[in-house]
Enzyme design. Structure first.
Site, PDB file in Angstrom:
ATOM      1  N   LYS A   1      -4.604  -2.440  14.113  1.00  0.00           N
ATOM      2  CA  LYS A   1      -3.891  -1.408  14.870  1.00  0.00           C
ATOM      3  C   LYS A   1      -4.350  -1.442  16.334  1.00  0.00           C
ATOM      4  O   LYS A   1      -5.547  -1.513  16.625  1.00  0.00           O
ATOM      5  CB  LYS A   1      -4.121  -0.042  14.245  1.00  0.00           C
ATOM      6  CG  LYS A   1      -3.518   0.080  12.847  1.00  0.00           C
ATOM      7  CD  LYS A   1      -3.758   1.442  12.256  1.00  0.00           C
ATOM      8  CE  LYS A   1      -3.072   1.582  10.906  1.00  0.00           C
ATOM      9  NZ  LYS A   1      -3.703   0.751   9.846  1.00  0.00           N
TER      10      LYS A   1
ATOM     11  N   ALA B   1     -13.544   0.623   6.618  1.00  0.00           N
ATOM     12  CA  ALA B   1     -13.954  -0.064   5.398  1.00  0.00           C
ATOM     13  C   ALA B   1     -13.067  -1.268   5.088  1.00  0.00           C
ATOM     14  O   ALA B   1     -13.434  -2.119   4.279  1.00  0.00           O
ATOM     15  CB  ALA B   1     -13.927   0.906   4.216  1.00  0.00           C
ATOM     16  N   ASP B   2     -11.897  -1.353   5.757  1.00  0.00           N
ATOM     17  CA  ASP B   2     -11.021  -2.512   5.552  1.00  0.00           C
ATOM     18  C   ASP B   2     -11.754  -3.817   5.869  1.00  0.00           C
ATOM     19  O   ASP B   2     -11.524  -4.843   5.219  1.00  0.00           O
ATOM     20  CB  ASP B   2      -9.785  -2.419   6.455  1.00  0.00           C
ATOM     21  CG  ASP B   2      -8.899  -1.236   6.136  1.00  0.00           C
ATOM     22  OD1 ASP B   2      -9.161  -0.525   5.147  1.00  0.00           O
ATOM     23  OD2 ASP B   2      -7.933  -1.012   6.897  1.00  0.00           O
TER      24      ASP B   2
ATOM     25  N   GLU C   1       0.832  -1.204   0.000  1.00  0.00           N
ATOM     26  CA  GLU C   1       0.000   0.000   0.000  1.00  0.00           C
ATOM     27  C   GLU C   1       0.866   1.254   0.000  1.00  0.00           C
ATOM     28  O   GLU C   1       2.073   1.187   0.218  1.00  0.00           O
ATOM     29  CB  GLU C   1      -0.933  -0.008   1.206  1.00  0.00           C
ATOM     30  CG  GLU C   1      -0.208  -0.172   2.534  1.00  0.00           C
ATOM     31  CD  GLU C   1      -0.824   0.599   3.661  1.00  0.00           C
ATOM     32  OE1 GLU C   1      -1.040   1.810   3.473  1.00  0.00           O
ATOM     33  OE2 GLU C   1      -1.056   0.004   4.731  1.00  0.00           O
TER      34      GLU C   1
ATOM     35  N   LYS D   1      -5.686  10.607   0.587  1.00  0.00           N
ATOM     36  CA  LYS D   1      -5.763   9.296   1.224  1.00  0.00           C
ATOM     37  C   LYS D   1      -7.035   8.629   0.719  1.00  0.00           C
ATOM     38  O   LYS D   1      -8.139   9.111   0.972  1.00  0.00           O
ATOM     39  CB  LYS D   1      -5.781   9.439   2.746  1.00  0.00           C
ATOM     40  CG  LYS D   1      -5.801   8.110   3.490  1.00  0.00           C
ATOM     41  CD  LYS D   1      -5.787   8.348   4.993  1.00  0.00           C
ATOM     42  CE  LYS D   1      -5.794   7.041   5.758  1.00  0.00           C
ATOM     43  NZ  LYS D   1      -5.788   7.259   7.239  1.00  0.00           N
TER      44      LYS D   1
END
Length: 305
Positions: A157, A139-140, A22, A84
């Site tokens: 995270k 949204a991941d 990414e 982003k």
């Protein structure tokens, strides 16, 4: 609409291993020139393991699968000019001919469109602490439920609500596999106290799990898989230290009224301050480790055919 780098396209045509990386780490994760050095180092890790790297981003509105050196530097030095991008933001960036760095969700979507199966990242987004009030859910997680990409990470995270994140992944039907661990990593630390659904003993085992998931996708998981790699022991932080720093960072975010997409970068920056920079060193170490594992798994997948 995709521009695939010649090296990546050739590797795909020859059914060789490719690993996607990414670009938000480059644009929004680290300062220049450290961000560029880390990005180049991750690509080197992929090559050292026998795979081809493909860092994804948008250049003047064109989704690029395999940014070249000049394009990596453009993203690294672009500052606020570089957007982003989650999946929802891609079309607007194309229309505006904008430069953009892709999050986990956007990177997965573009990787799948290019026919690439393996993606290495640091940690995924998830359910934020206090989401019962804010509804702040990355949204991941929904992307993992619908897009067939194997995501190699150090869990979610640590600033997130990890139990809720795992529950959401279960609802989405996403297999959460520990790489040589039966515990869900908490990004900066190997320990969360939360179990994973399955364990892969090595890269070959992970590759076989992925191949079988794709082969039987009509009744197995149709979307992605999460392969969770603990951070390297020499660089990991103690769980108690992490939780104390997160509590202080969350209090700062609340006091300053930080909301929405600004929350994650604010908390990560606050974590760096609270740990005197140790969290950044851990982040870089786990990124390199995840990337190496992803490349090894990609090579095994390629060999399985």
């Amino acid at each position: 609409m995709l521009r695939i780098a010649e090296e990546v396209a050739t590797a795909l045509e020859e059914a060789r291993a490719v690993v996607v990386l990414e670009s938000t780490l480059i644009s929004h994760g680290l300062p220049y020139p450290q961000n560029l050095a880390v990005a180049e180092g991750l690509e080197a890790e992929v090559r050292a393991a026998g795979a081809v790297p493909a860092t994804i981003g948008l250049i003047e509105g064109v989704p690029v699968i395999g940014l070249n050196g000049n394009e990596l530097e453009r993203i690294a030095t672009g500052g606020e000019r570089v957007r982003k991008l989650s999946r929802r933001d891609i079309s607007a960036a194309i229309v505006d001919r904008a430069d953009g760095a892709t999050t986990v969700a956007a990177t997965m979507a573009l990787a799948a469109a290019a026919g690439i199966e393996v993606f290495a990242t640091g940690g995924i987004g998830g359910v934020h602490r206090g989401a019962i009030h804010s509804w702040d859910v990355s949204a991941d997680l929904t992307e993992l439920g619908r897009t067939p990409v194997l995501v190699v990470c150090a869990g979610a995270k640590a600033i997130l609500d990890l139990p809720a994140t795992l529950e959401y992944l279960e609802t989405q039907g996403v297999p959460v596999v520990g790489y040589q661990t039966n515990e869900f990593p908490a990004f900066y630390t190997p320990h969360s106290g939360l179990p994973v659904a399955a364990v892969a003993a090595d890269a070959l085992a992970a590759a076989r799990m992925w191949r079988l998931q794709r082969r039987y996708r009509n009744f197995a998981a149709p979307g992605g898989m999460l392969l969770c790699v603990p951070p390297p022991e020499r660089s990991a932080l103690e769980r108690e230290v992490v939780e104390a720093a997160i509590a202080r960072a969350l209090a700062r975010a609340e006091a300053e009224g930080v909301r929405g997409p600004a929350v994650t970068p604010f908390l990560l920056a606050a974590m760096a301050e609270e740990t005197s920079g140790e969290s950044i060193e851990t982040n870089i170490a786990l990124l390199r480790n995840n990337t190496r594992v992803a490349a090894e798994v990609a090579v095994r997948i390629s060999a399985l055919g």
